[in-house]
Design a protein around this motif. Structure first.
Motif, PDB file in Angstrom:
ATOM      1  N   ALA A 118     -51.527   6.252  18.188  1.00 56.00           N
ATOM      2  CA  ALA A 118     -52.660   7.167  18.334  1.00 56.00           C
ATOM      3  C   ALA A 118     -53.306   7.348  16.965  1.00 56.00           C
ATOM      4  CB  ALA A 118     -52.190   8.514  18.873  1.00 56.00           C
ATOM      5  N   GLN A 119     -54.517   7.847  16.975  1.00 50.22           N
ATOM      6  CA  GLN A 119     -55.215   8.086  15.710  1.00 50.22           C
ATOM      7  C   GLN A 119     -54.422   9.090  14.876  1.00 50.22           C
ATOM      8  OE1 GLN A 119     -59.254   9.357  16.199  1.00 50.22           O
ATOM      9  NE2 GLN A 119     -59.717   9.171  14.037  1.00 50.22           N
ATOM     10  N   GLY A 120     -54.282   8.780  13.615  1.00 48.04           N
ATOM     11  CA  GLY A 120     -53.542   9.651  12.713  1.00 48.04           C
ATOM     12  C   GLY A 120     -52.034   9.440  12.741  1.00 48.04           C
ATOM     13  N   ARG A 121     -51.572   8.471  13.543  1.00 50.25           N
ATOM     14  CA  ARG A 121     -50.138   8.150  13.620  1.00 50.25           C
ATOM     15  C   ARG A 121     -49.877   6.819  12.924  1.00 50.25           C
ATOM     16  NH1 ARG A 121     -46.991  12.235  15.953  1.00 50.25           N
ATOM     17  NH2 ARG A 121     -48.407  13.455  17.213  1.00 50.25           N
ATOM     18  N   TRP A 122     -48.637   6.596  12.537  1.00 48.42           N
ATOM     19  CA  TRP A 122     -48.271   5.363  11.859  1.00 48.42           C
ATOM     20  C   TRP A 122     -47.885   4.295  12.867  1.00 48.42           C
ATOM     21  CZ3 TRP A 122     -44.668   6.442   7.097  1.00 48.42           C
ATOM     22  CH2 TRP A 122     -45.353   7.218   6.169  1.00 48.42           C
ATOM     23  N   SER A 123     -48.229   3.057  12.535  1.00 48.32           N
ATOM     24  CA  SER A 123     -47.782   1.914  13.329  1.00 48.32           C
ATOM     25  C   SER A 123     -46.322   1.623  12.970  1.00 48.32           C
ATOM     26  CB  SER A 123     -48.631   0.685  13.015  1.00 48.32           C
ATOM     27  OG  SER A 123     -48.380   0.248  11.686  1.00 48.32           O
ATOM     28  N   VAL A 124     -45.690   0.764  13.758  1.00 47.81           N
ATOM     29  CA  VAL A 124     -44.318   0.337  13.456  1.00 47.81           C
ATOM     30  C   VAL A 124     -44.283  -0.321  12.077  1.00 47.81           C
ATOM     31  CG1 VAL A 124     -42.432  -1.191  14.155  1.00 47.81           C
ATOM     32  CG2 VAL A 124     -43.735   0.040  15.893  1.00 47.81           C
ATOM     33  N   ALA A 125     -45.287  -1.133  11.775  1.00 45.80           N
ATOM     34  CA  ALA A 125     -45.344  -1.809  10.471  1.00 45.80           C
ATOM     35  C   ALA A 125     -45.399  -0.792   9.333  1.00 45.80           C
ATOM     36  CB  ALA A 125     -46.558  -2.735  10.403  1.00 45.80           C
ATOM     37  N   GLU A 126     -46.193   0.246   9.490  1.00 48.64           N
ATOM     38  CA  GLU A 126     -46.290   1.268   8.442  1.00 48.64           C
ATOM     39  C   GLU A 126     -44.979   2.032   8.294  1.00 48.64           C
ATOM     40  OE1 GLU A 126     -50.922   2.607   8.452  1.00 48.64           O
ATOM     41  OE2 GLU A 126     -49.767   3.008  10.287  1.00 48.64           O
ATOM     42  N   CYS A 127     -44.308   2.320   9.410  1.00 46.25           N
ATOM     43  CA  CYS A 127     -43.015   3.012   9.356  1.00 46.25           C
ATOM     44  C   CYS A 127     -41.986   2.175   8.601  1.00 46.25           C
ATOM     45  CB  CYS A 127     -42.499   3.308  10.764  1.00 46.25           C
ATOM     46  SG  CYS A 127     -43.441   4.569  11.632  1.00 46.25           S
ATOM     47  N   TYR A 128     -41.889   0.904   8.958  1.00 45.45           N
ATOM     48  CA  TYR A 128     -40.926   0.034   8.280  1.00 45.45           C
ATOM     49  C   TYR A 128     -41.291  -0.155   6.812  1.00 45.45           C
ATOM     50  CZ  TYR A 128     -37.749  -1.167  12.009  1.00 45.45           C
ATOM     51  OH  TYR A 128     -36.780  -1.109  12.967  1.00 45.45           O
ATOM     52  N   GLY A 129     -42.572  -0.279   6.517  1.00 42.22           N
ATOM     53  CA  GLY A 129     -42.993  -0.395   5.118  1.00 42.22           C
ATOM     54  C   GLY A 129     -42.570   0.813   4.308  1.00 42.22           C
ATOM     55  N   HIS A 130     -42.747   1.989   4.881  1.00 39.58           N
ATOM     56  CA  HIS A 130     -42.350   3.236   4.218  1.00 39.58           C
ATOM     57  C   HIS A 130     -40.829   3.277   4.011  1.00 39.58           C
ATOM     58  CE1 HIS A 130     -42.293   7.537   3.278  1.00 39.58           C
ATOM     59  NE2 HIS A 130     -41.287   7.628   4.133  1.00 39.58           N
ATOM     60  N   LEU A 131     -40.077   2.953   5.056  1.00 32.99           N
ATOM     61  CA  LEU A 131     -38.617   2.968   4.943  1.00 32.99           C
ATOM     62  C   LEU A 131     -38.113   1.992   3.892  1.00 32.99           C
ATOM     63  CD1 LEU A 131     -37.662   3.198   8.709  1.00 32.99           C
ATOM     64  CD2 LEU A 131     -37.388   4.986   6.983  1.00 32.99           C
ATOM     65  N   ILE A 132     -38.696   0.815   3.846  1.00 34.44           N
ATOM     66  CA  ILE A 132     -38.280  -0.186   2.851  1.00 34.44           C
ATOM     67  C   ILE A 132     -38.619   0.269   1.440  1.00 34.44           C
ATOM     68  CG2 ILE A 132     -38.723  -2.526   2.011  1.00 34.44           C
ATOM     69  CD1 ILE A 132     -39.082  -3.270   5.045  1.00 34.44           C
ATOM     70  N   LYS A 133     -39.844   0.738   1.248  1.00 37.36           N
ATOM     71  CA  LYS A 133     -40.282   1.168  -0.084  1.00 37.36           C
ATOM     72  C   LYS A 133     -39.398   2.295  -0.622  1.00 37.36           C
ATOM     73  CE  LYS A 133     -44.243   3.102  -2.541  1.00 37.36           C
ATOM     74  NZ  LYS A 133     -45.657   3.507  -2.437  1.00 37.36           N
ATOM     75  N   PHE A 134     -39.230   3.338   0.187  1.00 36.56           N
ATOM     76  CA  PHE A 134     -38.468   4.481  -0.301  1.00 36.56           C
ATOM     77  C   PHE A 134     -36.970   4.237  -0.257  1.00 36.56           C
ATOM     78  CE2 PHE A 134     -42.623   6.269   0.077  1.00 36.56           C
ATOM     79  CZ  PHE A 134     -42.687   7.041  -1.069  1.00 36.56           C
ATOM     80  N   GLY A 135     -36.507   3.377   0.662  1.00 31.99           N
ATOM     81  CA  GLY A 135     -35.096   2.993   0.654  1.00 31.99           C
ATOM     82  C   GLY A 135     -34.726   2.297  -0.643  1.00 31.99           C
ATOM     83  N   ASN A 136     -35.612   1.441  -1.126  1.00 37.28           N
ATOM     84  CA  ASN A 136     -35.363   0.756  -2.402  1.00 37.28           C
ATOM     85  C   ASN A 136     -35.348   1.739  -3.560  1.00 37.28           C
ATOM     86  OD1 ASN A 136     -35.082  -1.810  -1.327  1.00 37.28           O
ATOM     87  ND2 ASN A 136     -37.252  -2.250  -1.463  1.00 37.28           N
ATOM     88  N   LEU A 137     -36.234   2.731  -3.534  1.00 37.68           N
ATOM     89  CA  LEU A 137     -36.240   3.749  -4.591  1.00 37.68           C
ATOM     90  C   LEU A 137     -34.961   4.577  -4.565  1.00 37.68           C
ATOM     91  CD1 LEU A 137     -39.929   5.061  -4.401  1.00 37.68           C
ATOM     92  CD2 LEU A 137     -38.905   3.696  -6.229  1.00 37.68           C
TER      93      LEU A 137
END
Length: 67
Positions: free
Chosen positions: A38-57
């Motif tokens: 939905a508008q204003g929600r994250w796609s699966v790709a954005e969720c995984y990108g966020h998890l990977i980025k911050f998981g690495n940090l």
């Protein structure tokens, strides 16, 4: 130290999570993967990108304590 939370235990947990994520990602078609639900929600790709980025940090901060 509790053996359950040993370095090897953490490595196994990360490997299991990686395998689960890979199986899920391979089961989702590209359109659904990239499209937010939905508008204003994250796609699966954005969720995984966020998890990977911050998981690495987080890993960089946690790793010295684990070893």
């Amino acid at each position: 130290m509790n053996e359950k939370y040993s370095y090897n235990w953490y490595l196994e947990q990360f490997e299991d999570a990686k395998e689960t994520a890979e199986k899920f990602l391979l089961s989702v078609d590209e359109v659904r993967f990239l499209q937010p639900p939905a508008q204003g929600r994250w796609s699966v790709a954005e969720c995984y990108g966020h998890l990977i980025k911050f998981g690495n940090l987080y890993l960089k901060n946690v790793e010295p304590g684990i070893t």
